[in-house]
Design an enzyme around this catalytic site. Sequence first.
Site, short mmCIF file in Angstrom:
data_model
loop_
_atom_site.label_atom_id
_atom_site.label_comp_id
_atom_site.label_asym_id
_atom_site.label_seq_id
_atom_site.Cartn_x
_atom_site.Cartn_y
_atom_site.Cartn_z
N ARG A 4 0.81 -1.21 0.00
CA ARG A 4 0.00 0.00 0.00
C ARG A 4 0.86 1.28 0.00
O ARG A 4 0.70 2.14 -0.84
CB ARG A 4 -0.87 -0.04 1.25
CG ARG A 4 -2.00 0.91 1.30
CD ARG A 4 -2.85 0.53 2.49
NE ARG A 4 -3.29 -0.86 2.37
CZ ARG A 4 -4.38 -1.23 1.72
NH1 ARG A 4 -5.14 -0.33 1.14
NH2 ARG A 4 -4.71 -2.49 1.64
N THR A 5 1.79 1.34 0.93
CA THR A 5 2.64 2.53 1.03
C THR A 5 3.53 2.67 -0.20
O THR A 5 3.71 3.76 -0.74
CB THR A 5 3.51 2.44 2.30
OG1 THR A 5 2.65 2.30 3.42
CG2 THR A 5 4.37 3.67 2.49
N LYS A 17 22.32 -10.80 1.11
CA LYS A 17 23.69 -11.33 1.13
C LYS A 17 24.48 -10.77 2.30
O LYS A 17 25.69 -10.98 2.39
CB LYS A 17 24.39 -11.02 -0.19
CG LYS A 17 23.71 -11.67 -1.38
CD LYS A 17 24.39 -11.29 -2.70
CE LYS A 17 23.53 -11.67 -3.90
NZ LYS A 17 23.31 -10.52 -4.78
N ARG A 34 11.56 1.92 3.67
CA ARG A 34 10.75 1.22 4.66
C ARG A 34 11.63 0.11 5.20
O ARG A 34 12.28 -0.60 4.44
CB ARG A 34 9.55 0.59 3.93
CG ARG A 34 8.77 -0.39 4.78
CD ARG A 34 7.68 0.30 5.50
NE ARG A 34 6.69 -0.58 6.02
CZ ARG A 34 5.45 -0.18 6.30
NH1 ARG A 34 5.08 1.06 6.03
NH2 ARG A 34 4.58 -1.00 6.82
N HIS A 38 6.06 6.71 11.00
CA HIS A 38 5.56 6.60 9.63
C HIS A 38 4.97 7.98 9.29
O HIS A 38 3.76 8.15 9.22
CB HIS A 38 4.50 5.50 9.58
CG HIS A 38 4.05 5.12 8.19
ND1 HIS A 38 4.68 5.59 7.05
CD2 HIS A 38 3.04 4.34 7.76
CE1 HIS A 38 4.06 5.08 5.99
NE2 HIS A 38 3.07 4.33 6.41
#
Lengths: 303, 153
Positions: A51-52, A80, A101, A129
């Site tokens: 969504r974001t 890695k 994020r 957020h």
Amino acid sequence: MKNRSLISINDYSKEELLKILKIAEEFEANPRQKILSNYVIASLFFEPSTRTRLSFESAINQLGGRVIGFTDSSSSSVKKGESLRDTIETVSLYSDLIVMRHPIEGSARFASEINDTPIINAGDGANQHPTQCLLDMYSIQKTQGTLDNLDIAFVGDLKYGRTVHSLVIAMSMFKNTRFHLVSPEELKLPRAVKEFILSSGLTYEQYTDINAVIEKVDILYMTRIQAERFADPIEYEKVKNSYILENSMLENSKDNLRILHPLPRVNEINEDVDTNDKAYYFQQAQNGVFVRQALLASILGLR
Amino acid sequence: MNTKKKELKVSAIANGTVIDHIPQGHVSKVMNILNLENFEDQIYFGANLDSKKYGKKGIIKVSNRYFKDSEINKIAIVAPTATMIEIKDYEVIKKTSVKIPDEVIGIVKCFNPKCVTNHENVITRFTIIDKENLKVKCHYCEKITKKEHIEFL
Ligand SMILES: [Zn+2]
């Protein structure tokens, strides 16, 4: 705000936040201005959040910008064992701004201190957020015509919901906000956040029954209650259905009431509410695009 | 004052600093913060000494070394009760209590297991939001740690 990262809602002053909201109005009126055609924006999603991510990518694409990045860390060099510092150093060489994020709390702040490339925090674990908070503020201002003198109810999980904490803190900057906090006993707003309300010279009331607030508020901010937040599954079963909003409950609500939800919803807002004019959660999500466009334009010095 | 004089006599230093009233168990942390482990001149230190005020205490005596306020305040978080006594020619010339600083860099570990400082190579940084009850806020994850949960690196 040129070249300034946005990591936490507290990074910007009230005036700066209002300025972003003002610019967002311009993008709402005209979202497809090709002002980012010479820009490359990195979108680094170390954990998936469709969504974001789509909201950011839509904001960038509509402004003609290019997006590079990854949608979860399993397909990147992070898997890695590359350090966050190295990833940011490298990606900075390829892009003008980084949207990130990350599940680790404080990772965005750390990333913003590595070099001069501005970072927009699209969520760092349970911490911050800020673009969600901006779009919530924009939605409140747009539907109420003001951010002052409002009665705002927060319903559901007020303990763990970072969205709620940030919005409470942001709304504490405005005149005479009255907070109505509706939650099960186990999921009350943390004391530190309540102290913040009081230290801003404002007041709050706590309730366990959603019906006690519906008729007196201007904004009803619904959130999801998750089973895993309860130590005792029986407690969850007891409360899970008592925080569901149904259309019939809205009968005597104020005309200007609007219902917000950060989405995705599960069952806390019955679908019969969706056709009520007071349901605003989908427009709220759309506002996220305009607010993110405003933020990108400000940080890149284009507004 | 009398007790102080007695203590100083035990292993009196001609010139330097006595760090007195270090809380029980924190002598080596203070040494570490002040980087005294690599100090070349004489250092005496004692632990489990009787203190009228605090029960048991620790003490460190450093020859020919004086500390800046900024250095002294770094130890405040581990030894808030400590006193710095500057000595010249066996005489006490200055006594200062440590002051809790506004910010601590390094020294303290963030108690939040999900904090970036516990996952990446990042120096911890905290603002002290309550000096009286010693509450610190992590610059990164923004979580608040209370006195009883503070751990040192
Ligand atoms: Zn932390």
